[in-house]
Design an enzyme around this catalytic site. Structure first.
Site, short mmCIF file in Angstrom:
data_model
loop_
_atom_site.label_atom_id
_atom_site.label_comp_id
_atom_site.label_asym_id
_atom_site.label_seq_id
_atom_site.Cartn_x
_atom_site.Cartn_y
_atom_site.Cartn_z
N ARG A 198 0.80 -1.22 0.00
CA ARG A 198 0.00 0.00 0.00
C ARG A 198 0.83 1.27 0.00
O ARG A 198 0.57 2.19 -0.77
CB ARG A 198 -0.86 0.08 1.28
CG ARG A 198 -2.25 -0.38 1.16
CD ARG A 198 -2.72 -0.81 2.52
NE ARG A 198 -1.79 -1.82 3.02
CZ ARG A 198 -1.86 -3.10 2.68
NH1 ARG A 198 -2.82 -3.52 1.92
NH2 ARG A 198 -0.96 -3.95 3.11
N THR A 199 1.81 1.34 0.88
CA THR A 199 2.49 2.63 1.05
C THR A 199 3.22 2.99 -0.24
O THR A 199 3.10 4.10 -0.76
CB THR A 199 3.45 2.57 2.24
OG1 THR A 199 2.71 2.17 3.39
CG2 THR A 199 4.09 3.92 2.51
N LYS A 204 24.56 -5.60 -1.54
CA LYS A 204 26.01 -5.73 -1.70
C LYS A 204 26.75 -5.12 -0.52
O LYS A 204 27.97 -5.07 -0.51
CB LYS A 204 26.47 -5.03 -2.98
CG LYS A 204 25.87 -5.57 -4.25
CD LYS A 204 26.46 -4.78 -5.42
CE LYS A 204 25.75 -5.10 -6.72
NZ LYS A 204 26.08 -4.11 -7.76
N HIS A 255 5.70 6.17 11.50
CA HIS A 255 5.13 6.05 10.16
C HIS A 255 4.17 7.24 9.98
O HIS A 255 2.96 7.09 9.96
CB HIS A 255 4.39 4.71 10.05
CG HIS A 255 4.07 4.28 8.65
ND1 HIS A 255 4.18 5.11 7.55
CD2 HIS A 255 3.65 3.08 8.16
CE1 HIS A 255 3.83 4.44 6.46
NE2 HIS A 255 3.51 3.21 6.80
N ARG A 275 11.52 3.85 2.89
CA ARG A 275 11.17 2.89 3.95
C ARG A 275 12.42 2.08 4.26
O ARG A 275 13.11 1.61 3.35
CB ARG A 275 10.04 1.96 3.52
CG ARG A 275 9.84 0.82 4.52
CD ARG A 275 8.58 0.06 4.27
NE ARG A 275 7.43 0.86 4.65
CZ ARG A 275 6.17 0.38 4.66
NH1 ARG A 275 5.94 -0.87 4.32
NH2 ARG A 275 5.16 1.14 5.02
#
Ligand code: NCD
Length: 384
Positions: free
Chosen positions: A52-53, A81, A130, A102
């Site tokens: 969703r975000t 990496k 959030h 995120r």
């Protein structure tokens, strides 16, 4: 000057109300905004799973006429990496006009904002905050209940590791809502969230909750967060019929549970029987999603089930956020300066804090909480 959106506390009340109003205007006539960010380029960097975000931010950018580049799979980004967030951000900041990030570590968005020449929006930093989900949640509550002031909201589930409630509890009390936090022992709201409520003039009390016997097993204990001017004067909270305006449910954040915490169990399932209890009869049910097994699927067609409407509200709200951050709409106000930083802070011991994982990029920084304890400026956990 660029304006990042890192924590809910960085936004003034006026900013939040303006974003809610802007999202409402956009939802009423989305086409009117279809060229607002013509030619602008957004980078979404998601180093943790998301549906969703990320998609609502990308849909928001495209619906404003902008374009998007994305790195959505940690396994195919250079993080796999061994590249640090600090290095990734220095480059992405040269590729795009804004970054939505995120990251699994608390404080990551704040670090990114320090290093990036373009605005950074926090789409979830570990178990910490959030803020854009909170803006979606507040917008949804206003649409469902017509107001925030005077609402009674029950937060229910994993309140310790679920970052959405950390931003939401602080915002709700600022706008005059009372919050009852109900969780299993070991999963309650972190102290820094309670401190935030107190710092904004609200009060906090442990309460024994009556009125839910038979639902949550005996008399559960909860934490009551009262907004400024409405002191909590009771050790026993009786939930009256129809008292609860909204029930905000979160899943157990299994990916953040420390090893050896297998004994933690989720609270009882939310189903029709649960909502038949007198205090919940008028309550809308919110959930940031994904739902796993906290809300029974048979509830989905109940008019009080607002979680899919809430998810849909993510697009207009994120259009409002991107427009504000990228200059199409009135800019956000300057963030408050906050408590003075404490010099010579000891290093943060939280393994999920960006200060512990990228110590070369992150200076140890702390501030003194209202109780005098030192807290890490990146993840807000105590340093002693
Ligand atoms: C939440 C998150 O990522 O914190 N999801 C979301 O953004 N809508 C909630 C969760 O994952 O439980």
């Amino acid at each position: 000057m660029k304006r990042d959106l890192i924590a809910i506390g960085d936004l003034s009340d006026r900013d939040i109300l303006r974003l809610i109003a802007q999202a409402g205007d956009i939802a009423a006539d989305p086409k009117a905004f279809s060229r607002a960010l013509d030619g602008a380029l957004l980078a979404t960097l998601f180093l943790e799973p998301s549906t969703r975000t990320r998609l609502s931010f990308e849909a928001a950018m495209l619906r404003l006429g902008g374009r998007v580049i994305t790195s959505a799979d940690p396994k195919t980004s250079s993080a796999a990496k061994g590249e640090t967030l600090a290095d990734s951000i220095r480059m992405i900041g040269a590729y795009a006009d804004a970054i939505v990030l995120r990251h699994p570590h608390a404080g990551a968005a704040r670090l990114a904002a320090r290093l990036s020449p373009v605005p950074v929006v926090n789409a979830g930093d570990g178990g910490h905050e959030h803020p854009t989900q909170t803006l979606v949640d507040l917008f949804t509550l206003v649409r469902e209940k017509g107001k925030l002031d005077g609402l009674f909201v029950v937060l229910y589930g994993d309140l310790r590791f679920g970052r959405t409630t950390h931003s939401l509890a602080r915002a709700l009390t600022r706008f005059g809502a009372t919050v009852l936090a109900l969780s299993e022992p070991g999963l309650h709201l972190p102290d820094y969230v309670l401190d935030g409520v107190r710092q904004a003039g609200g009060s906090v009390a442990d309460v024994e909750v009556s009125g839910l016997e038979g639902l949550v097993g005996g008399r559960p204990r909860g934490t009551l967060l009262a907004p400024p001017g409405r002191a909590v004067g009771t050790a026993t909270l009786f939930l009256a019929p129809d008292q609860v305006d909204a029930l905000y449910v979160t899943r157990l954040q299994k990916e953040r549970l420390p090893s050896g915490s297998g004994g933690l169990r989720a609270l009882p399932l939310i189903d029709r029987v649960f909502l038949e209890a007198a205090p919940f009869r008028r309550a809308v049910v919110l959930h940031p999603l994904p739902r796993v097994d906290e809300i029974h699927r048979t509830l989905d067609d109940d008019p009080r089930a607002a979680y899919f409407r809430q998810a849909a509200a993510g697009v207009p709200m994120r259009m409002a956020i991107l427009g504000a951050v990228l200059g199409a709409f009135p800019p956000l106000e300057a963030p408050p300066t906050g408590p003075a930083p404490v010099l010579d802070a000891p290093p943060c011991g939280e393994s999920a804090c960006i200060a512990a994982t990228e110590p070369h990029a992150v200076p140890a920084e702390a501030f003194a909480a209202p109780d005098g304890r030192l807290r890490c400026a990146w993840c807000e956990h105590p340093l002693d």
